[in-house]
Design a protein around this motif. Sequence first.
Motif, PDB file in Angstrom:
ATOM      1  N   ASN A 180     -11.565 -15.792 -23.617  1.00  0.00           N
ATOM      2  CA  ASN A 180     -11.861 -16.992 -24.386  1.00  0.00           C
ATOM      3  C   ASN A 180     -11.169 -18.153 -23.690  1.00  0.00           C
ATOM      4  N   PHE A 238     -15.624 -24.230 -26.378  1.00  0.00           N
ATOM      5  CA  PHE A 238     -15.020 -22.905 -26.257  1.00  0.00           C
ATOM      6  C   PHE A 238     -16.030 -21.954 -25.627  1.00  0.00           C
ATOM      7  N   HIS A 264     -16.766 -18.114 -24.775  1.00  0.00           N
ATOM      8  CA  HIS A 264     -16.391 -16.730 -25.062  1.00  0.00           C
ATOM      9  C   HIS A 264     -17.168 -15.839 -24.106  1.00  0.00           C
TER      10      HIS A 264
END
Length: 64
Positions: A22, A31, A33
């Motif tokens: 992450n 973000f 992932h």
Amino acid sequence: MQEVRCGHCHRKLAEAIYTRLNIKCPRCGTFNHLSATSAPAERQSSVAGRTLVDGITSNSVPKH
Ligand SMILES: [Zn+2]
């Protein structure tokens, strides 16, 4: 090593060897992932082994 790039702005974030990661992009704040595609596959040999055992058992029934 594997290049890690932002999915939004495609900025290069890192080079790494990872299974799960992450990471926040410092440029756009997205973000990311990530998970590696080279994870070991689950074994399916138990199913094949059971089928093989059933075949041997049905063929080895003694005739009277
Ligand atoms: Zn970004």
